[in-house]
Every structure is written in C-alpha cells, then in structure tokens.
Design a protein around this motif. Structure first.
Motif, PDB file in Angstrom:
ATOM      1  N   PRO A  58      35.695  44.553  68.426  1.00 40.31           N
ATOM      2  CA  PRO A  58      35.119  44.058  69.544  1.00 40.31           C
ATOM      3  C   PRO A  58      35.901  44.350  70.840  1.00 40.31           C
ATOM      4  O   PRO A  58      36.888  44.787  70.668  1.00 40.31           O
ATOM      5  N   ALA A  59      35.346  44.139  71.948  1.00 37.92           N
ATOM      6  CA  ALA A  59      36.094  44.450  73.337  1.00 37.92           C
ATOM      7  C   ALA A  59      37.244  43.513  73.495  1.00 37.92           C
ATOM      8  O   ALA A  59      38.174  43.698  74.231  1.00 37.92           O
ATOM      9  N   TRP A  60      37.217  42.302  72.997  1.00 36.50           N
ATOM     10  CA  TRP A  60      38.154  41.133  73.342  1.00 36.50           C
ATOM     11  C   TRP A  60      39.273  41.381  72.137  1.00 36.50           C
ATOM     12  O   TRP A  60      39.104  41.940  71.304  1.00 36.50           O
ATOM     13  N   HIS A  61      40.094  40.462  72.295  1.00 36.15           N
ATOM     14  CA  HIS A  61      41.325  40.538  71.417  1.00 36.15           C
ATOM     15  C   HIS A  61      41.535  39.396  70.528  1.00 36.15           C
ATOM     16  O   HIS A  61      41.972  39.484  69.440  1.00 36.15           O
ATOM     17  N   ARG A  62      41.043  38.032  71.023  1.00 37.98           N
ATOM     18  CA  ARG A  62      41.327  36.892  70.385  1.00 37.98           C
ATOM     19  C   ARG A  62      39.929  35.993  70.139  1.00 37.98           C
ATOM     20  O   ARG A  62      39.406  36.108  71.229  1.00 37.98           O
ATOM     21  N   MET A  63      39.824  35.394  69.234  1.00 37.92           N
ATOM     22  CA  MET A  63      38.548  34.345  69.242  1.00 37.92           C
ATOM     23  C   MET A  63      38.972  33.127  68.648  1.00 37.92           C
ATOM     24  O   MET A  63      39.725  32.960  67.838  1.00 37.92           O
ATOM     25  N   VAL A  64      38.441  31.969  69.481  1.00 39.28           N
ATOM     26  CA  VAL A  64      38.657  30.827  68.977  1.00 39.28           C
ATOM     27  C   VAL A  64      37.414  29.944  68.788  1.00 39.28           C
ATOM     28  O   VAL A  64      36.431  30.100  69.819  1.00 39.28           O
ATOM     29  N   ILE A  65      36.753  29.192  67.917  1.00 39.71           N
ATOM     30  CA  ILE A  65      35.753  28.538  67.488  1.00 39.71           C
ATOM     31  C   ILE A  65      35.827  27.245  66.861  1.00 39.71           C
ATOM     32  O   ILE A  65      36.874  27.200  66.132  1.00 39.71           O
ATOM     33  N   ILE A  66      35.033  26.371  66.902  1.00 40.52           N
ATOM     34  CA  ILE A  66      35.052  25.124  66.309  1.00 40.52           C
ATOM     35  C   ILE A  66      34.737  25.143  64.718  1.00 40.52           C
ATOM     36  O   ILE A  66      35.421  24.825  63.881  1.00 40.52           O
ATOM     37  N   GLY A  67      33.638  25.696  64.597  1.00 41.49           N
ATOM     38  CA  GLY A  67      32.944  25.868  63.386  1.00 41.49           C
ATOM     39  C   GLY A  67      31.814  26.784  63.241  1.00 41.49           C
ATOM     40  O   GLY A  67      31.324  27.376  64.159  1.00 41.49           O
ATOM     41  N   ALA A  68      31.060  26.529  62.343  1.00 46.75           N
ATOM     42  CA  ALA A  68      29.684  27.417  61.989  1.00 46.75           C
ATOM     43  C   ALA A  68      28.626  26.433  62.756  1.00 46.75           C
ATOM     44  O   ALA A  68      28.421  25.336  62.887  1.00 46.75           O
ATOM     45  N   TYR A  69      27.537  27.374  62.978  1.00 44.88           N
ATOM     46  CA  TYR A  69      26.387  26.856  63.754  1.00 44.88           C
ATOM     47  C   TYR A  69      25.526  26.288  62.915  1.00 44.88           C
ATOM     48  O   TYR A  69      24.450  26.697  62.431  1.00 44.88           O
ATOM     49  N   LYS A  70      25.937  24.993  62.379  1.00 43.40           N
ATOM     50  CA  LYS A  70      25.275  24.219  61.380  1.00 43.40           C
ATOM     51  C   LYS A  70      25.121  22.876  61.988  1.00 43.40           C
ATOM     52  O   LYS A  70      25.779  22.452  62.742  1.00 43.40           O
ATOM     53  N   MET A  71      24.392  21.970  61.267  1.00 41.36           N
ATOM     54  CA  MET A  71      24.318  20.608  61.433  1.00 41.36           C
ATOM     55  C   MET A  71      25.525  20.089  61.194  1.00 41.36           C
ATOM     56  O   MET A  71      26.041  20.187  60.334  1.00 41.36           O
ATOM     57  N   PRO A  72      25.880  18.984  61.860  1.00 42.11           N
ATOM     58  CA  PRO A  72      25.403  18.528  63.306  1.00 42.11           C
ATOM     59  C   PRO A  72      25.560  19.262  64.643  1.00 42.11           C
ATOM     60  O   PRO A  72      25.247  19.062  65.635  1.00 42.11           O
ATOM     61  N   ASP A 197      28.921  29.231  74.306  1.00 46.17           N
ATOM     62  CA  ASP A 197      28.560  28.247  73.667  1.00 46.17           C
ATOM     63  C   ASP A 197      28.376  28.619  72.109  1.00 46.17           C
ATOM     64  O   ASP A 197      29.341  28.439  71.493  1.00 46.17           O
ATOM     65  N   VAL A 198      27.641  29.647  71.925  1.00 44.17           N
ATOM     66  CA  VAL A 198      27.440  30.011  70.486  1.00 44.17           C
ATOM     67  C   VAL A 198      27.713  31.378  70.486  1.00 44.17           C
ATOM     68  O   VAL A 198      27.277  32.434  71.263  1.00 44.17           O
ATOM     69  N   ILE A 199      28.276  32.043  69.641  1.00 43.53           N
ATOM     70  CA  ILE A 199      28.730  33.382  69.384  1.00 43.53           C
ATOM     71  C   ILE A 199      27.965  33.996  68.303  1.00 43.53           C
ATOM     72  O   ILE A 199      28.185  33.511  66.969  1.00 43.53           O
ATOM     73  N   GLU A 218      44.861  42.760  79.957  1.00 40.43           N
ATOM     74  CA  GLU A 218      45.548  42.961  78.476  1.00 40.43           C
ATOM     75  C   GLU A 218      45.316  42.224  77.492  1.00 40.43           C
ATOM     76  O   GLU A 218      45.146  42.607  76.280  1.00 40.43           O
ATOM     77  N   GLN A 219      44.913  41.078  77.687  1.00 42.72           N
ATOM     78  CA  GLN A 219      44.600  40.080  76.532  1.00 42.72           C
ATOM     79  C   GLN A 219      43.269  39.220  77.145  1.00 42.72           C
ATOM     80  O   GLN A 219      43.304  38.741  78.170  1.00 42.72           O
ATOM     81  N   ILE A 220      42.382  39.549  76.273  1.00 39.04           N
ATOM     82  CA  ILE A 220      40.877  38.866  76.429  1.00 39.04           C
ATOM     83  C   ILE A 220      40.722  38.019  75.121  1.00 39.04           C
ATOM     84  O   ILE A 220      40.553  38.552  74.141  1.00 39.04           O
ATOM     85  N   GLN A 221      40.423  36.661  75.650  1.00 37.43           N
ATOM     86  CA  GLN A 221      40.054  35.767  74.653  1.00 37.43           C
ATOM     87  C   GLN A 221      38.662  35.494  74.722  1.00 37.43           C
ATOM     88  O   GLN A 221      38.270  35.425  75.729  1.00 37.43           O
ATOM     89  N   VAL A 222      38.016  34.867  73.505  1.00 39.52           N
ATOM     90  CA  VAL A 222      36.719  34.435  73.698  1.00 39.52           C
ATOM     91  C   VAL A 222      36.839  32.991  72.895  1.00 39.52           C
ATOM     92  O   VAL A 222      37.306  32.868  71.913  1.00 39.52           O
ATOM     93  N   TRP A 223      36.550  31.983  73.679  1.00 42.43           N
ATOM     94  CA  TRP A 223      36.501  30.572  73.115  1.00 42.43           C
ATOM     95  C   TRP A 223      34.924  30.204  73.008  1.00 42.43           C
ATOM     96  O   TRP A 223      34.199  29.979  73.925  1.00 42.43           O
ATOM     97  N   GLY A 224      34.547  29.730  71.865  1.00 41.65           N
ATOM     98  CA  GLY A 224      33.273  29.347  71.695  1.00 41.65           C
ATOM     99  C   GLY A 224      32.931  28.109  70.831  1.00 41.65           C
ATOM    100  O   GLY A 224      34.006  27.939  69.997  1.00 41.65           O
ATOM    101  N   LEU A 225      31.873  27.392  71.038  1.00 45.15           N
ATOM    102  CA  LEU A 225      31.674  26.088  70.310  1.00 45.15           C
ATOM    103  C   LEU A 225      31.341  26.420  68.841  1.00 45.15           C
ATOM    104  O   LEU A 225      31.797  25.726  67.972  1.00 45.15           O
ATOM    105  N   ALA A 226      30.395  27.552  68.495  1.00 37.85           N
ATOM    106  CA  ALA A 226      30.186  27.806  67.283  1.00 37.85           C
ATOM    107  C   ALA A 226      29.905  29.382  66.860  1.00 37.85           C
ATOM    108  O   ALA A 226      29.611  30.105  67.762  1.00 37.85           O
ATOM    109  N   ARG A 227      30.036  29.570  65.652  1.00 37.57           N
ATOM    110  CA  ARG A 227      29.847  31.219  65.167  1.00 37.57           C
ATOM    111  C   ARG A 227      28.552  31.069  64.341  1.00 37.57           C
ATOM    112  O   ARG A 227      28.436  30.388  63.381  1.00 37.57           O
TER     113      ARG A 227
END
Length: 228
Positions: A58-72, A197-199, A218-227
């Motif tokens: 990917p074009a970014w360097h780091r990712m942070v997510i809460i969890g899977a795009y599942k209920m709830p 929100d959703v990645i 130099e450092q691009i992070q993506v922060w998302g609620l769910a993958r």
C-alpha cells in the motif's frame, strides 16, 4: 458512574460508565484479531508486514483498526454513517483510541504530527449533514493531544459510491478525486494519520496517501474503525 442512566447505544442496557457508550457485553462481541500493522490482514500474531502487503504494497506505512466489519461494529458504523447517528462519534472514536493505544504496544506505533480525516465531496457532505471521519478525527485529536487538519485536502470529484465496486473499479473511480486545498503550498508535515471508517480494498486511502508520498511525507498511517 452513570448518574443519568445512559444506555448502551447497541443493546440499550444501562451502562456502568455512561461515557463509554457501549456496554461490556457488546464490546466483547466486537471481533478483534491479530493483524499486519501495514495492511491490516488478519494474522496468527501481530507483526509489521506480511505476504499480502509484500505482493501489493500500500501507499501508506502503518494501519490501526478496531476489528472486523462484523456485528455489532458493522451495525454501529452503518447507523453512524447512513442513519444520522452522528452522536455515535464519541463511542466509536473511543474504541479507535483504545486500538491506537494498543497498537503502540503491539506494533510499536509512533504517533503522527497531525490527524487528517478523509474528506467528503461537498455535495455528499451537504446531503449527509456531516463528515463521519471528521467527527472521529476531532475526538481523537482531543484525547491524543494532536492537531486535526480538515482543510489540507479536498475531495474535488463527486465519485459514485464505492460499495459494490471491484478493486479495479474503485481505483478508476478515485482518479483525480483528491487534491491539496492550496496547490502552491507544500505539505508542512512529515508524519500524518488518515482517519476513515471502513477499510475495504484501501483504494480511497491509497489515493490519498499517494498525494502525501508525492509531497515527501515520510510516515503515513491509516486509522480505521473496521477492516472489511
């Protein structure tokens, strides 16, 4: 304490701590997993880099997510985005804030200079009444004591919705969709976090991250609620 009898935004049970927004039972139902700290792929253990992102970096360097795009979590995000539940911002941002803190321990995450929400086209912003990524970024900025800049990037192309499109169609859909608000001014940051929100395929974030790469960030992070 919960003096005002606030209830869980998902199951409506009375909360032990009103400011959390989500009860312990519903929080435990969120499917969290070990993941690659670069592309977000599920792994047996937390690591930086995996076979998936080595093949398609990917074009970014780091990712942070809460969890899977599942209920709830999926239901909360859908209501937040499409059912005018803008007041879910604090609860969802708190979950992401905790995921960021956890990533500092599990993935050696370094905090960025600035938080930048993925922008909406002005027409979609007008129809929805708010930018959900902007609401999340504003909450995170306060708790992390990092500035939020929601004016640096503009969405200049009113694209069709990405839902239901293939990865290739998403990339075509997003060509020339974003630009810096001031074309003459260079990006003043060396490290940024893009909030979404959703990645899913990452096409939107790749398009945005590519702009920052061109500016020498130099450092691009993506922060998302769910993958998804």
């Amino acid at each position: 304490m919960n003096w005002f009898a606030f209830r869980c935004i998902y199951c409506q049970r009375k909360l032990a701590i009103g400011s959390h927004g989500l009860c312990c039972s519903c929080n435990k139902q969120i499917r969290r997993f070990n993941y690659c700290g670069v592309c977000g792929s599920e792994l047996a253990e937390n690591t930086l880099g995996c076979g998936n992102c080595l093949q398609n970096r990917p074009a970014w360097h780091r990712m942070v997510i809460i969890g899977a795009y599942k209920m709830p979590l999926s239901s909360l995000i859908h209501r937040f985005k499409f059912q005018n539940s803008f007041y879910f911002d604090r609860t969802l941002a708190r979950l992401l804030y905790l995921a960021i803190r956890d990533a500092r321990r599990t993935h050696g995450l370094m905090l960025p200079e600035v938080i930048i929400p993925v922008p909406l086209h002005h027409f979609r912003h007008w129809r929805r009444g708010y930018n959900q990524a902007d609401l999340l970024a504003g909450q995170l900025a306060k708790w992390l004591n990092i500035p939020c800049n929601n004016r640096l990037i503009k969405r200049v192309k009113h694209t069709r919705t990405q839902r239901g499109l293939s990865a290739a169609a998403r990339r075509v859909n997003l060509q020339k969709a974003f630009r810096f608000a001031d074309k003459k001014q260079a990006c003043p940051y060396k490290s940024v976090a893009l909030v979404d929100d959703v990645i899913t395929t990452g096409s939107t974030l790749n398009a945005l991250a590519g702009l920052f790469v061109q500016q020498g960030v130099e450092q691009i992070q993506v922060w998302g609620l769910a993958r998804a």
